[in-house]
Design a protein around this motif. Structure first.
Motif, short mmCIF file in Angstrom:
data_model
loop_
_atom_site.label_atom_id
_atom_site.label_comp_id
_atom_site.label_asym_id
_atom_site.label_seq_id
_atom_site.Cartn_x
_atom_site.Cartn_y
_atom_site.Cartn_z
N LEU A 167 1.48 -1.83 -10.64
CA LEU A 167 0.95 -1.16 -11.93
C LEU A 167 1.74 -1.47 -13.20
N PRO A 216 7.79 -24.06 -20.54
CA PRO A 216 7.11 -23.72 -21.61
C PRO A 216 7.02 -22.31 -21.98
N GLU A 259 1.13 -13.41 2.00
CA GLU A 259 0.50 -14.27 3.08
C GLU A 259 1.45 -14.82 4.05
N ARG A 303 2.00 -12.45 6.99
CA ARG A 303 0.69 -12.05 8.20
C ARG A 303 0.61 -13.18 9.08
N TYR A 336 3.19 -7.71 -17.65
CA TYR A 336 2.57 -8.86 -17.77
C TYR A 336 1.54 -9.00 -18.97
N SER A 337 0.83 -8.14 -19.16
CA SER A 337 -0.19 -8.04 -20.18
C SER A 337 0.16 -7.61 -21.80
N MET A 338 1.42 -7.37 -21.81
CA MET A 338 2.12 -7.04 -22.87
C MET A 338 2.39 -8.25 -23.79
N PRO A 339 2.01 -8.01 -25.14
CA PRO A 339 2.33 -9.17 -26.01
C PRO A 339 3.98 -9.25 -26.13
N MET A 360 8.85 -2.47 -29.85
CA MET A 360 9.07 -1.23 -29.26
C MET A 360 10.35 -0.71 -28.78
N TYR A 362 0.80 -1.17 -0.01
CA TYR A 362 -0.03 0.20 0.03
C TYR A 362 0.87 1.05 -0.01
N PHE A 417 6.17 -10.08 -28.36
CA PHE A 417 6.86 -9.57 -29.76
C PHE A 417 6.42 -7.84 -29.80
N TRP A 418 5.35 -7.43 -29.49
CA TRP A 418 5.44 -5.98 -29.47
C TRP A 418 6.44 -5.25 -28.65
N ARG A 436 4.20 -10.69 -9.53
CA ARG A 436 2.97 -10.70 -8.96
C ARG A 436 2.63 -11.81 -8.07
N LEU A 455 1.68 -5.20 -13.85
CA LEU A 455 0.45 -5.62 -14.59
C LEU A 455 0.49 -5.15 -15.84
N PHE A 456 1.06 -4.09 -16.18
CA PHE A 456 1.22 -3.72 -17.73
C PHE A 456 2.29 -4.67 -18.29
#
Lengths: 459, 339
Positions: B134, B273, B231, B234, B140-143, B150, B125, B145-146, B223, B137-138
């Motif tokens: 953040l 893999p 976990e 705590r 991880y969501s990125m192809p 870039m 936090y 090859f792209w 992530r 996240l980006f």
């Protein structure tokens, strides 16, 4: 209790779905609903000729079935039966995917979307404190997170783009303007908002049209793999024994193959025996058949724990059949983690489809898809950066939306993560509610003095 | 423990066998047969017949299956269609390059990923956690090859001299040729090429593909590490450690990390893999002469034996990776029962 001091006219709040949420929160959901409500009216106002043209180009069967499914959907909306709506729109989407194409579903959705949002999308009045179903509680926990809301909005946005695509794209995505000076034109010039590609086609229009490929392949492939995984996981977990052994060894085997390599090999082998208009369906089937293993592991694990719970034992004692136990008692209780993996899975499938298209094994040209657009731009990377960059950004935005949505649902489901840090306003509200609850409980106790005495005596 | 490892190794042998069988079935499900792919319709029926005979396609399926298993066991896939070299020599040439790239990426994935995960878990936090979450996240969501494209775009703009394709720089190739020439004609060496230079050149070529291949994985590991560490943090024994006055850094590094990393190790097997698949795209983009590029060019050229050999080998690599991860998992976590 809640002093509603709204300056906006109440009739707007009442009759414009999404506005209330937009103003009072959850803001992003409100924005999405407002968009879903207003876009069709915008389309009918600004491009009515395109809608009419699309309708006229349908053949008789298309028109007839359009009316039939619309009628079914309207009946569902009128009676507020979610099952009927889901059936109507689901079968319609499937029909569009298999037979009639994107335009047909756009017409269907153009009518259904505003009505759907109008009937279901208005802000809920303060409901009863008690007796909320677990789905309502789940959605409340989900909407508490801003990121999850953004994910939901993103997913809504991309599906709206997909479904209204034929009415939204500024130019025909396949149109090659026959003028040499319009090739590889930069963004914002000559009427190309996102620039043009090497055949002078509009990038923005192609991105909108490409959404159909990515989003439908994602949805149907994940739908197929989730169904398969659910079925196999349920069987393995419920029956155990040799069924479990066979299914789980098969899962181990298939998980051992690198998926993209398998896809490459299979698509490369099969693509020549499949006509090009069915390539999309081939990809869906192959992606679906290679993606179910994770889900089946997940479901099996869930079933193994649920199977031992008391309500299942009670069902057994009452002599319920295996089928009834599985379908009515066990399956609904292991649905939640499957939804999470579906949301995350669509994002992953969009990525895999993009990779296939990038390698030229996806839907054949000239049909636009995001992955093949990135590949198109590869040749002109330094001369025309916008082709690859913008199509890649689109992929990232779509996948991020699905990941945020999936993460949001997972966090909402996990009670261990539920104790999120609240901001001051939420904290105040929570404390107020807790105090209220405590007071009402005390009152209840005071009222129920004698019954509780009675209970003590009995136990 | 030893028995567990032995059993795990033994159970993966039928898995390999099944994989070979699956590939065989898959190829025989395909409409037409390999000779169609090979020759098309330009040749006379007699020639096609001859080709079929040479490829053993006129024999019954069960005989073909037996031959296929024998070939797999001997790693003999005949000759490549594209050029007349044996498949195994082409594959063996490409394999070390892929292994080099994947190993570097794997180090990057787990080094960077675990570090990012720990930081964002410890500072939950805080602003740094928010930014790291953040960003990952980006990524991880990125192809991949792209991302690679870039990176090429940016480096072409900012560092034009940075090598973007292949494995060996032109300068090195030129020097090697000059040395070769000098040796042949017995002239004194005028150019010098130290091992250090070669290594540096190779490293320069590795940076971009390894980064493009590894960064998405690192985000995924981050992530995962974050949630696993959260976990652990705590739990009671962490609180106990803090309460008895163990310094904060020590609690994280010794108590929490050791337990938090256990689930991360299972990821090690799952990332193989991913690496192999990712390498397919990244190697094609950066012209890295590895297995991934080999398989893509083979698919484009319809080079049937090469496709078979590479896909089978990649699948084998994955099985071995999973095996290693399982064994490692059992070694690291004594709570796992081996029976």
């Amino acid at each position: 209790m809640t002093e509603s001091s709204s300056e906006t006219p109440t009739f707007l709040l009442r009759d414009l779905p999404g506005l209330g949420q937009l103003l009072r929160g959850p803001h992003w959901v409100g924005l999405g609903l407002l968009l879903a409500f207003l876009l069709p009216f915008g389309i009918l106002t600004f491009v009515p000729s395109r809608v009419l043209g699309t309708f006229n180009s349908l053949h008789l069967w298309g028109k007839g079935l359009l009316f039939l499914f619309l009628l079914l959907g309207l009946m569902g909306i009128w009676w507020k039966k979610v099952g009927i709506i889901l059936f109507s729109s689901g079968i319609a989407f499937l029909l569009a995917f298999l037979l009639f194409g994107q335009q047909w579903f756009s017409l269907y959705f153009l009518v259904l979307s505003p009505l759907l949002v109008w009937r279901f999308g208005k802000p809920r009045k303060e409901g009863p404190r008690h007796g909320k179903s677990q789905w309502v509680l789940l959605s409340e926990r989900f909407l508490r997170s801003n990121l999850a809301q953004i994910g939901l909005f993103g997913v809504m946005f991309f599906y709206l783009i997909t479904f209204f695509g034929p009415f939204l794209w500024p130019m025909d995505p396949l149109l090659q303007v026959d003028a040499g000076n319009l090739k590889l034109v930069g963004p914002g010039t000559h009427g190309y908002l996102f620039g043009s590609d090497q055949f002078s086609r509009d990038i923005l229009s192609r991105l909108i049209a490409g959404a159909w490929i990515s989003m439908t392949i994602g949805l149907f492939a994940v739908g197929l793999s989730i169904s398969l995984g659910f079925f196999f996981g349920l069987m393995a977990g419920f029956f155990g024994g040799w069924v479990e052994f066979v299914v789980m060894r098969l899962v181990d085997l298939l998980l051992g193959i690198p998926r993209l390599v398998l896809l490459l090999v299979v698509v490369a082998f099969f693509k020549d025996s499949v006509p090009s208009q069915y390539r999309m369906h081939l990809i869906v089937v192959i992606l679906g058949l290679t993606g179910w293993m994770g889900t089946s592991r997940l479901v099996r694990g869930e079933v193994l724990t649920i199977k031992e719970r008391d309500f299942v034992q009670a069902g057994r004692a009452l002599g319920f059949s295996n089928l009834r136990l599985m379908v009515k008692h066990i399956a609904p209780n292991c649905l939640a983690p499957v939804i999470v993996s579906a949301a995350l899975g669509i994002g992953g499938t969009i990525l895999v489809e993009a990779a296939l298209s990038f390698l030229g094994l996806g839907v054949p040209p000239p049909t636009p898809s995001w992955g093949s657009m990135v590949a198109d731009g590869k040749e002109y990377l330094t001369k025309a950066w916008w082709i690859s960059t913008l199509s890649g950004f689109t992929i990232v935005a779509a996948v991020v939306s699905f990941n945020l949505l999936g993460d949001g649902i997972r966090d909402a489901l996990d009670p261990r993560l539920a104790s999120k840090r609240l901001n001051r306003k939420q904290m105040d509200l929570a404390m107020k509610r807790a105090a209220e609850k405590e007071r009402s409980e005390k009152e209840q106790d005071a009222l129920m003095e004698s019954p509780s005495e009675l209970q003590k005596g009995a136990s | 423990m030893f028995a567990y490892i032995l059993r795990r190794v033994l159970t993966s042998i039928p898995l390999l066998f099944l994989l070979a069988t699956l590939l065989f079935i898959l190829i025989h499900l395909v409409p037409g047969d390999p000779s169609d792919l090979h020759i098309g319709d330009r040749f006379s029926p007699e020639y096609v017949e001859q080709i079929k005979k040479n490829m053993g396609l006129d024999q019954p399926v069960i005989v073909q299956y037996g031959k296929w298993l024998r070939n797999v066991a001997l790693f003999d896939f005949g000759e490549s269609f594209a050029n007349n070299r044996t498949v195994s020599s082409r594959v063996l040439e490409a394999l070390p390059n892929t292994l080099l790239l994947s190993t570097i990426s794997l180090v990057l994935i787990f080094g960077l990923g675990v570090l990012m995960g720990i930081i964002s878990a410890v500072r939950q936090y805080h602003l740094s956690d928010f930014i790291l979450t953040l960003v990952s996240l980006f990524l991880y969501s990125m192809p991949s090859f792209w991302l690679a494209l870039m990176m090429i775009l940016l480096s072409a703009h900012f560092m034009p001299s940075w090598p973007l394709s292949g494995m060996v720089g032109e300068e090195i190739i030129g020097k090697l040729a000059a040395i070769q020439e000098a040796k042949e004609f017995g002239e004194p060496l005028t150019v010098h090429l130290s091992n250090w230079e070669i290594l540096l050149d190779r490293a320069r070529h590795l940076v971009m593909p390894a980064f493009a291949l590894g960064i998405a994985g690192a985000a995924g590991v981050a992530r995962f590490t974050r949630s696993s560490m959260l976990e652990i943090i705590r739990q009671d024994f962490i609180r106990t450690a803090r309460a008895k006055g163990v310094p904060g850094r020590m609690v994280i590094m010794k108590h929490a990390l050791r337990n938090g990393l256990i689930p991360v190790i299972t990821l090690l097997g799952l990332y193989l893999p991913f690496l192999v698949s990712g390498a397919v795209l990244i190697e094609s983009i950066f012209a890295w002469p590895g297995m991934g590029r080999l398989i893509v060019t083979a698919i484009n050229q319809r080079d049937y034996p090469v496709i078979m050999a590479t896909s089978l080998l990649l699948a084998f690599l994955v099985v071995i990776g999973n095996l290693l991860a399982d064994i490692l998992y059992a070694v690291v976590d004594p709570r796992i029962r081996y029976d």
